[in-house]
Design a protein around this motif. Structure first.
Motif, PDB file in Angstrom:
ATOM      1  N   ALA A  85       1.025  -1.142   0.039  1.00 39.59           N
ATOM      2  CA  ALA A  85      -0.028   0.044   0.049  1.00 39.59           C
ATOM      3  C   ALA A  85       0.806   1.348  -0.036  1.00 39.59           C
ATOM      4  CB  ALA A  85      -0.947   0.034   1.178  1.00 39.59           C
ATOM      5  N   PRO A  86       1.895   1.236   0.805  1.00 38.29           N
ATOM      6  CA  PRO A  86       2.565   2.707   0.735  1.00 38.29           C
ATOM      7  C   PRO A  86       3.391   2.786  -0.562  1.00 38.29           C
ATOM      8  CG  PRO A  86       3.098   1.453   2.612  1.00 38.29           C
ATOM      9  CD  PRO A  86       2.058   0.368   2.051  1.00 38.29           C
ATOM     10  N   LEU A  87       3.882   1.784  -1.182  1.00 39.00           N
ATOM     11  CA  LEU A  87       4.505   1.881  -2.356  1.00 39.00           C
ATOM     12  C   LEU A  87       3.473   2.349  -3.420  1.00 39.00           C
ATOM     13  CD1 LEU A  87       7.057   1.833  -4.176  1.00 39.00           C
ATOM     14  CD2 LEU A  87       6.715  -0.774  -4.502  1.00 39.00           C
ATOM     15  N   LEU A  88       2.275   1.766  -3.637  1.00 37.65           N
ATOM     16  CA  LEU A  88       1.270   2.109  -4.582  1.00 37.65           C
ATOM     17  C   LEU A  88       0.859   3.545  -4.374  1.00 37.65           C
ATOM     18  CD1 LEU A  88      -0.629  -1.180  -4.936  1.00 37.65           C
ATOM     19  CD2 LEU A  88       1.022  -0.255  -6.428  1.00 37.65           C
ATOM     20  N   LEU A  89       0.619   3.804  -2.913  1.00 38.34           N
ATOM     21  CA  LEU A  89       0.206   5.316  -2.839  1.00 38.34           C
ATOM     22  C   LEU A  89       1.484   6.316  -3.185  1.00 38.34           C
ATOM     23  CD1 LEU A  89      -2.023   6.814  -1.556  1.00 38.34           C
ATOM     24  CD2 LEU A  89      -0.718   6.794   0.722  1.00 38.34           C
ATOM     25  N   ALA A  90       2.603   6.068  -2.806  1.00 37.13           N
ATOM     26  CA  ALA A  90       3.702   7.050  -3.554  1.00 37.13           C
ATOM     27  C   ALA A  90       3.732   6.954  -5.028  1.00 37.13           C
ATOM     28  CB  ALA A  90       5.069   6.063  -3.014  1.00 37.13           C
ATOM     29  N   LYS A  91       3.289   5.845  -5.998  1.00 40.37           N
ATOM     30  CA  LYS A  91       3.142   5.969  -7.063  1.00 40.37           C
ATOM     31  C   LYS A  91       2.015   6.823  -7.616  1.00 40.37           C
ATOM     32  CE  LYS A  91       1.767   2.879 -10.953  1.00 40.37           C
ATOM     33  NZ  LYS A  91       1.252   1.811 -11.397  1.00 40.37           N
ATOM     34  N   ALA A  92       0.996   6.842  -6.923  1.00 38.28           N
ATOM     35  CA  ALA A  92      -0.074   7.613  -7.261  1.00 38.28           C
ATOM     36  C   ALA A  92      -0.021   8.839  -7.019  1.00 38.28           C
ATOM     37  CB  ALA A  92      -1.322   7.197  -6.239  1.00 38.28           C
ATOM     38  N   PHE A  93       0.797   9.423  -6.130  1.00 38.53           N
ATOM     39  CA  PHE A  93       0.964  10.782  -5.552  1.00 38.53           C
ATOM     40  C   PHE A  93       2.408  11.460  -6.385  1.00 38.53           C
ATOM     41  CE2 PHE A  93      -1.864  10.526  -2.152  1.00 38.53           C
ATOM     42  CZ  PHE A  93      -2.576  11.649  -2.204  1.00 38.53           C
ATOM     43  N   VAL A  94       3.130  10.409  -7.097  1.00 40.87           N
ATOM     44  CA  VAL A  94       4.207  11.134  -7.648  1.00 40.87           C
ATOM     45  C   VAL A  94       4.014  12.197  -8.680  1.00 40.87           C
ATOM     46  CG1 VAL A  94       6.093  10.375  -9.612  1.00 40.87           C
ATOM     47  CG2 VAL A  94       5.763   9.220  -7.607  1.00 40.87           C
ATOM     48  N   PRO A  95       2.990  12.246  -9.572  1.00 38.42           N
ATOM     49  CA  PRO A  95       2.965  13.426 -10.146  1.00 38.42           C
ATOM     50  C   PRO A  95       2.616  14.768  -9.463  1.00 38.42           C
ATOM     51  CG  PRO A  95       1.480  11.465 -11.153  1.00 38.42           C
ATOM     52  CD  PRO A  95       2.075  11.227  -9.728  1.00 38.42           C
ATOM     53  N   LEU A  96       1.808  14.652  -8.244  1.00 38.29           N
ATOM     54  CA  LEU A  96       1.789  15.804  -7.471  1.00 38.29           C
ATOM     55  C   LEU A  96       2.951  16.231  -6.713  1.00 38.29           C
ATOM     56  CD1 LEU A  96      -1.639  15.473  -5.680  1.00 38.29           C
ATOM     57  CD2 LEU A  96      -0.969  16.574  -8.004  1.00 38.29           C
ATOM     58  N   LEU A  97       4.040  15.189  -6.596  1.00 39.30           N
ATOM     59  CA  LEU A  97       5.320  15.592  -5.874  1.00 39.30           C
ATOM     60  C   LEU A  97       6.281  16.167  -6.781  1.00 39.30           C
ATOM     61  CD1 LEU A  97       5.562  12.210  -3.864  1.00 39.30           C
ATOM     62  CD2 LEU A  97       5.652  14.402  -2.724  1.00 39.30           C
ATOM     63  N   LYS A  98       6.240  15.678  -8.025  1.00 40.54           N
ATOM     64  CA  LYS A  98       6.851  16.337  -9.034  1.00 40.54           C
ATOM     65  C   LYS A  98       6.608  17.789  -9.269  1.00 40.54           C
ATOM     66  CE  LYS A  98       8.060  12.074 -11.718  1.00 40.54           C
ATOM     67  NZ  LYS A  98       8.046  11.301 -12.772  1.00 40.54           N
ATOM     68  N   LYS A  99       5.333  17.893  -9.287  1.00 39.09           N
ATOM     69  CA  LYS A  99       4.619  19.087  -9.549  1.00 39.09           C
ATOM     70  C   LYS A  99       5.209  20.206  -8.518  1.00 39.09           C
ATOM     71  CE  LYS A  99       0.533  19.490 -10.782  1.00 39.09           C
ATOM     72  NZ  LYS A  99      -1.123  19.400 -10.924  1.00 39.09           N
ATOM     73  N   ALA A 100       5.151  19.772  -7.249  1.00 35.36           N
ATOM     74  CA  ALA A 100       5.520  20.535  -6.114  1.00 35.36           C
ATOM     75  C   ALA A 100       7.334  20.778  -6.367  1.00 35.36           C
ATOM     76  CB  ALA A 100       5.379  19.999  -4.789  1.00 35.36           C
ATOM     77  N   SER A 101       7.898  19.794  -6.707  1.00 30.61           N
ATOM     78  CA  SER A 101       9.174  19.814  -6.738  1.00 30.61           C
ATOM     79  C   SER A 101       9.478  20.913  -7.883  1.00 30.61           C
ATOM     80  CB  SER A 101       9.877  18.560  -7.011  1.00 30.61           C
ATOM     81  OG  SER A 101      11.248  18.562  -7.375  1.00 30.61           O
ATOM     82  N   LYS A 102       8.867  20.795  -8.803  1.00 30.95           N
ATOM     83  CA  LYS A 102       9.341  21.951  -9.981  1.00 30.95           C
ATOM     84  C   LYS A 102       9.010  23.376  -9.740  1.00 30.95           C
ATOM     85  CE  LYS A 102       8.322  22.560 -15.005  1.00 30.95           C
ATOM     86  NZ  LYS A 102       7.617  22.118 -15.991  1.00 30.95           N
ATOM     87  N   ALA A 103       7.752  23.431  -8.747  1.00 32.75           N
ATOM     88  CA  ALA A 103       7.396  24.830  -8.250  1.00 32.75           C
ATOM     89  C   ALA A 103       8.403  25.165  -7.242  1.00 32.75           C
ATOM     90  CB  ALA A 103       6.132  24.699  -7.698  1.00 32.75           C
ATOM     91  N   ASN A 104       8.907  24.255  -6.647  1.00 34.54           N
ATOM     92  CA  ASN A 104      10.274  24.805  -5.796  1.00 34.54           C
ATOM     93  C   ASN A 104      11.610  24.556  -6.015  1.00 34.54           C
ATOM     94  OD1 ASN A 104       8.319  25.531  -3.177  1.00 34.54           O
ATOM     95  ND2 ASN A 104       7.401  23.700  -3.900  1.00 34.54           N
TER      96      ASN A 104
END
Length: 247
Positions: free
Chosen positions: A117-136
């Motif tokens: 579950a933690p790995l699949l949730l990480a996979k699901a949120f990677v697009p939003l994490l990438k978006k935050a990383s690019k914004a910062n």
């Protein structure tokens, strides 16, 4: 950090982390606290009533088809700013003392909850994490940019295992450690910090009343330490007080 999502916030460490985040000098604008049943999370509801930056999101983490809706909700609330931190805290345990106590059902269910579950949730949120990383992108690797924090346990350390037993829990956390290490390599180019954490032996429903640490002490030190993590911490295993642990 502007936003953080923590799983398993109805009680114990998850709830404690939410409380500690509220005490930071720079309180996150968005604190997403997940739980399976909001009606049973009375204290969390009371906190949310007092703090408008807490968003309680109901989800059964074993219903993987619901992840897309969770991600969409976070994206809508943050208005497209992404997610700075995903904190995979939710977990379960079964304490087998000997090989005779092992049961296939427990091995599989604990592995699914604590590792899959933690790995699949990480996979699901990677697009939003990438978006935050690019914004910062002007900020260094860390929680102010983008990070995945996985709550593991010292008993998941192979090198530190001197007492045996606890098969299902040890195996599930060792697997989570490996997943974190791989994530740290695959997401390094995106500047997304990935670390695995040991909260200590804590007085929770899982840890029991005889544990030497209370929730407040564990979560206070844990939050204080992880907010200072940077690129040198990426892909490593740390205790709540900042001590690095062996794999």
């Amino acid at each position: 950090m502007n936003s953080i999502l923590i799983t398993g916030c109805n009680r114990g460490l998850g709830l404690g982390i939410v409380k500690e985040l509220l005490l930071l000098p720079n309180v996150p604008k968005y604190i997403f606290a997940t739980c399976r049943d909001q009606s049973k999370a009375k204290e969390l509801q009371e906190l949310a009533a007092k703090h408008s930056n807490i968003y309680i999101l109901e989800i059964d983490l074993l219903k993987y088809s619901d992840y897309a809706n969770l991600v969409q909700k976070v994206d809508e609330i943050t208005k497209g700013e992404g997610l700075n931190v995903l904190f995979n805290n939710a977990g379960i345990a079964k304490w087998e003392r000997s090989i005779d106590d092992i049961e296939a059902e427990n091995l599989l269910s604990i592995y699914e909850t604590n590792s899959v579950a933690p790995l699949l949730l990480a996979k699901a949120f990677v697009p939003l994490l990438k978006k935050a990383s690019k914004a910062n992108e002007k900020k260094p690797m860390g929680l102010e940019r983008a990070a995945i924090l996985n709550m593991s346990s010292r008993v998941g350390s192979i090198d530190d295992n001197t007492s045996g037993g606890l098969y299902s829990y040890r195996m599930s956390k060792a697997a989570l450690n490996m997943a974190t290490k791989s994530l740290s390599i695959n997401l390094k180019e995106e500047k997304i910090l990935c670390v695995t954490l040991h909260p200590g032996w804590v007085q929770t429903d899982m840890g029991g009343a005889n544990a030497p640490l209370d929730v407040e002490t564990s979560t206070k030190l844990l939050v204080q330490n992880v907010i200072s993590f940077n690129e040198k911490h990426n892909g490593e295993f740390y205790q709540y007080d900042g001590k690095q642990l062996p794999w």
